[in-house]
Write a protein that holds these residues in place. Structure first.
Motif, PDB file in Angstrom:
ATOM      1  N   GLY A 254       0.786  -1.174  -0.129  1.00 32.03           N
ATOM      2  CA  GLY A 254      -0.010  -0.185  -0.111  1.00 32.03           C
ATOM      3  C   GLY A 254       1.036   1.163  -0.004  1.00 32.03           C
ATOM      4  N   MET A 255       1.887   1.195   0.639  1.00 27.52           N
ATOM      5  CA  MET A 255       2.973   2.479   0.621  1.00 27.52           C
ATOM      6  C   MET A 255       3.501   2.544  -0.756  1.00 27.52           C
ATOM      7  SD  MET A 255       5.225   2.236   4.099  1.00 27.52           S
ATOM      8  CE  MET A 255       4.297   2.437   5.628  1.00 27.52           C
ATOM      9  N   VAL A 256       3.921   1.491  -1.226  1.00 22.39           N
ATOM     10  CA  VAL A 256       4.534   1.587  -2.536  1.00 22.39           C
ATOM     11  C   VAL A 256       3.295   2.113  -3.595  1.00 22.39           C
ATOM     12  CG1 VAL A 256       5.306   0.052  -4.486  1.00 22.39           C
ATOM     13  CG2 VAL A 256       5.987  -0.152  -2.176  1.00 22.39           C
ATOM     14  N   ILE A 257       2.202   1.782  -3.670  1.00 20.66           N
ATOM     15  CA  ILE A 257       0.920   2.231  -4.356  1.00 20.66           C
ATOM     16  C   ILE A 257       0.763   3.684  -4.278  1.00 20.66           C
ATOM     17  CG2 ILE A 257      -1.556   1.983  -4.958  1.00 20.66           C
ATOM     18  CD1 ILE A 257      -0.908  -1.031  -4.862  1.00 20.66           C
ATOM     19  N   GLN A 258       0.671   3.905  -2.892  1.00 18.27           N
ATOM     20  CA  GLN A 258       0.453   5.442  -2.454  1.00 18.27           C
ATOM     21  C   GLN A 258       1.508   6.535  -2.772  1.00 18.27           C
ATOM     22  OE1 GLN A 258      -2.604   6.985  -1.688  1.00 18.27           O
ATOM     23  NE2 GLN A 258      -1.299   9.070  -1.350  1.00 18.27           N
ATOM     24  N   ARG A 259       2.930   5.917  -2.986  1.00 22.34           N
ATOM     25  CA  ARG A 259       4.012   6.584  -3.280  1.00 22.34           C
ATOM     26  C   ARG A 259       4.116   6.872  -4.864  1.00 22.34           C
ATOM     27  NH1 ARG A 259       6.830   9.911   0.097  1.00 22.34           N
ATOM     28  NH2 ARG A 259       8.799  10.323  -0.711  1.00 22.34           N
ATOM     29  N   ASN A 260       3.136   6.162  -5.443  1.00 19.30           N
ATOM     30  CA  ASN A 260       3.070   6.435  -6.994  1.00 19.30           C
ATOM     31  C   ASN A 260       4.209   5.616  -7.708  1.00 19.30           C
ATOM     32  OD1 ASN A 260       0.827   8.184  -7.382  1.00 19.30           O
ATOM     33  ND2 ASN A 260       2.013  10.084  -6.750  1.00 19.30           N
ATOM     34  N   VAL A 261       4.349   4.501  -7.529  1.00 18.65           N
ATOM     35  CA  VAL A 261       5.443   3.741  -8.092  1.00 18.65           C
ATOM     36  C   VAL A 261       4.305   3.116  -9.467  1.00 18.65           C
ATOM     37  CG1 VAL A 261       6.655   1.424  -8.323  1.00 18.65           C
ATOM     38  CG2 VAL A 261       6.957   2.826  -6.417  1.00 18.65           C
ATOM     39  N   PRO A 262       4.813   3.407 -10.512  1.00 12.86           N
ATOM     40  CA  PRO A 262       3.889   2.992 -11.572  1.00 12.86           C
ATOM     41  C   PRO A 262       3.613   1.422 -11.498  1.00 12.86           C
ATOM     42  CG  PRO A 262       5.680   4.486 -12.522  1.00 12.86           C
ATOM     43  CD  PRO A 262       6.076   4.112 -11.031  1.00 12.86           C
ATOM     44  N   LEU A 263       2.365   0.984 -11.827  1.00 12.30           N
ATOM     45  CA  LEU A 263       2.077  -0.347 -11.666  1.00 12.30           C
ATOM     46  C   LEU A 263       2.836  -1.194 -12.497  1.00 12.30           C
ATOM     47  CD1 LEU A 263      -0.094  -1.781  -9.995  1.00 12.30           C
ATOM     48  CD2 LEU A 263      -1.735  -1.425 -11.983  1.00 12.30           C
ATOM     49  N   GLU A 264       3.114  -0.644 -13.678  1.00  8.03           N
ATOM     50  CA  GLU A 264       4.019  -1.477 -14.601  1.00  8.03           C
ATOM     51  C   GLU A 264       5.264  -1.766 -14.275  1.00  8.03           C
ATOM     52  OE1 GLU A 264       4.225   0.538 -18.391  1.00  8.03           O
ATOM     53  OE2 GLU A 264       5.825  -0.708 -19.061  1.00  8.03           O
ATOM     54  N   VAL A 265       5.977  -0.849 -13.424  1.00 11.17           N
ATOM     55  CA  VAL A 265       7.337  -0.764 -12.878  1.00 11.17           C
ATOM     56  C   VAL A 265       7.106  -2.060 -11.547  1.00 11.17           C
ATOM     57  CG1 VAL A 265       8.898   0.079 -11.517  1.00 11.17           C
ATOM     58  CG2 VAL A 265       8.114   1.485 -13.423  1.00 11.17           C
TER      59      VAL A 265
END
Ligand SMILES: Cc1ncc(C[n+]2csc(CCOP(=O)(O)OP(=O)(O)O)c2C)c(N)n1
Ligand SMILES: [Mg+2]
Length: 366
Positions: A98-109
């Motif tokens: 959840g942190m990684v997603i909220q931190r805007n790491v693109p889903l592709e990456v």
């Protein structure tokens, strides 16, 4: 009767700070987050849940490696990230999808990393959950629990020497608080008033060990007192309480007033990882009790009460996210693994002669 400063600190670490009640109503006059931010947070929490459940299923089907699930802890992860600036650094643990997603790491990456394919920036060398991306200021974690806490403390000190107003936030589990690294990091941060936040996601277990066997302290937040700074005990399934407590801690750190320990009281809804069976050490009844406190349900109830959010909007969003996740899985799965010749790249400045030989043999054998 007036409370002394130490009694006040004691009280803060004992009470459970909550803003959003389980029925979706507020115990405060207003929300500390704007409506738009809450909708965005709900989207990211839902994306985390959908992706997380998919990843567990993919591992079961033999399509990806060991995976560590985040389900149940989305409010702690997304809420804490909302309180940071983009220029701040995060030192997450393996469970922090959840942190990684909220931190805007693109889903592709992110998906390339989870599959460890040829486009994975770490070339498939670490666990799917070994999150770390420099661009999003997410420090790469190492497997020994709590080993990143000291680095988060040192990083913040280094930034301060350079005159940068950077705050670091490290997250870790209840089990990690029994490690030497936790003690060293908390002590050092307290003495030097380091601009850092310690975020403990107390999900009640360290693999199969319950938190009652982890510490004889009343709770985890109270441990901060021994190091000379404040601890806060927060309902970790309440997005607003986590956000608000983290925001206070980040502002305090940025002002130069030192660290805070935040204990997010939450629950791991699934197994520790895809390698264990939670039914061996937890009752179904216990899990069901916590399911009623699901952070997603609580936030959704609030959105329904406070905005035009409803069943059909929710179904539409869920479908959109599922489609996006499925597309990214299909794409990432098609990418071949990293080529064998990358085995030694970025590892040594100069290869030892025997490695040159090994590399040659590996390539010769195809
Ligand atoms: C130093 C160290 N000891 C043991 C382990 C094995 N281990 C991996 S995860 C884990 C449990 C950690 O529990 P907790 O800190 O509560 O985090 P959670 O997994 O519950 O989120 C253990 C003991 C490890 N990775 N590192
Ligand atoms: Mg735990």
């Amino acid at each position: 009767m007036e409370l002394s400063e130490s009694e006040l600190i004691d009280q803060k670490s004992d009470e459970l700070f909550q803003i959003l009640r389980p029925d979706g109503t507020l115990s405060f006059p207003s929300s500390p987050l704007m409506a738009g931010d809450m909708h965005q947070a709900y989207r990211n929490m839902l994306l985390t849940r959908i992706l997380d459940e998919k990843l567990v299923a993919l591992q079961r089907q033999g399509r990806m490696g060991t995976y560590v699930s985040a389900s149940g802890q989305e409010a702690s992860q997304v809420g804490s990230m909302l309180a940071l600036k983009d220029t701040d650094w995060v030192f997450p643990m393996y469970r922090d999808l959840g942190m990684v997603i909220q931190r805007n790491v693109p889903l592709e990456v992110l998906m390339n990393k989870l599959f460890g394919n040829g486009k994975d920036l770490s070339l498939g060398r670490d666990l799917p959950n070994a999150f770390g991306w420099r661009k999003q200021r997410i420090f790469t974690l190492a497997a020994p629990i709590a080993s990143h806490l000291q680095i988060a403390v040192g990083f913040a000190m280094a930034a301060s020497y350079r005159g940068e107003k950077v705050v670091t936030l490290s997250s870790f589990g209840d089990g990690a608080t029994s490690s030497g690294e936790f003690h060293v990091s908390m002590n050092f941060a307290g003495v030097y008033k380091v601009a850092t936040v310690f975020l403990c996601e107390n999900n009640q277990y360290a693999i199969s060990v319950p938190v009652t066997r982890q510490t004889a302290s009343r709770n985890i937040a109270v441990k901060a007192r021994a190091y000379g700074f404040g601890g806060v005990r927060v309902d970790g399934n309440d997005l607003l309480a986590v956000y608000s407590a983290t925001k206070d801690a980040v502002e305090k750190a940025r002002r130069g007033d030192g660290p805070t320990l935040i204990e997010c009281v939450t629950y791991r809804l699934g197994a520790h990882s895809t390698s264990d069976d939670w039914k061996k050490y937890r009752s179904t009844d216990e899990v069901e009790q916590w399911r009623k406190r699901d952070p997603l349900i609580r936030l959704r109830l609030y959105l329904e009460k406070s905005s035009s959010w409803n069943e059909s909007a929710d179904t539409k969003l869920r479908k959109e996210l599922e489609t996006m996740v499925n597309e990214q899985i299909a794409r990432a799965e098609k990418i071949p693994p990293p080529p064998a010749e990358t085995m030694f790249s970025d590892v040594y400045a100069h290869l030892f002669p025997n490695f040159v030989e090994e590399e040659k043999n590996e390539l010769d054998s195809g």
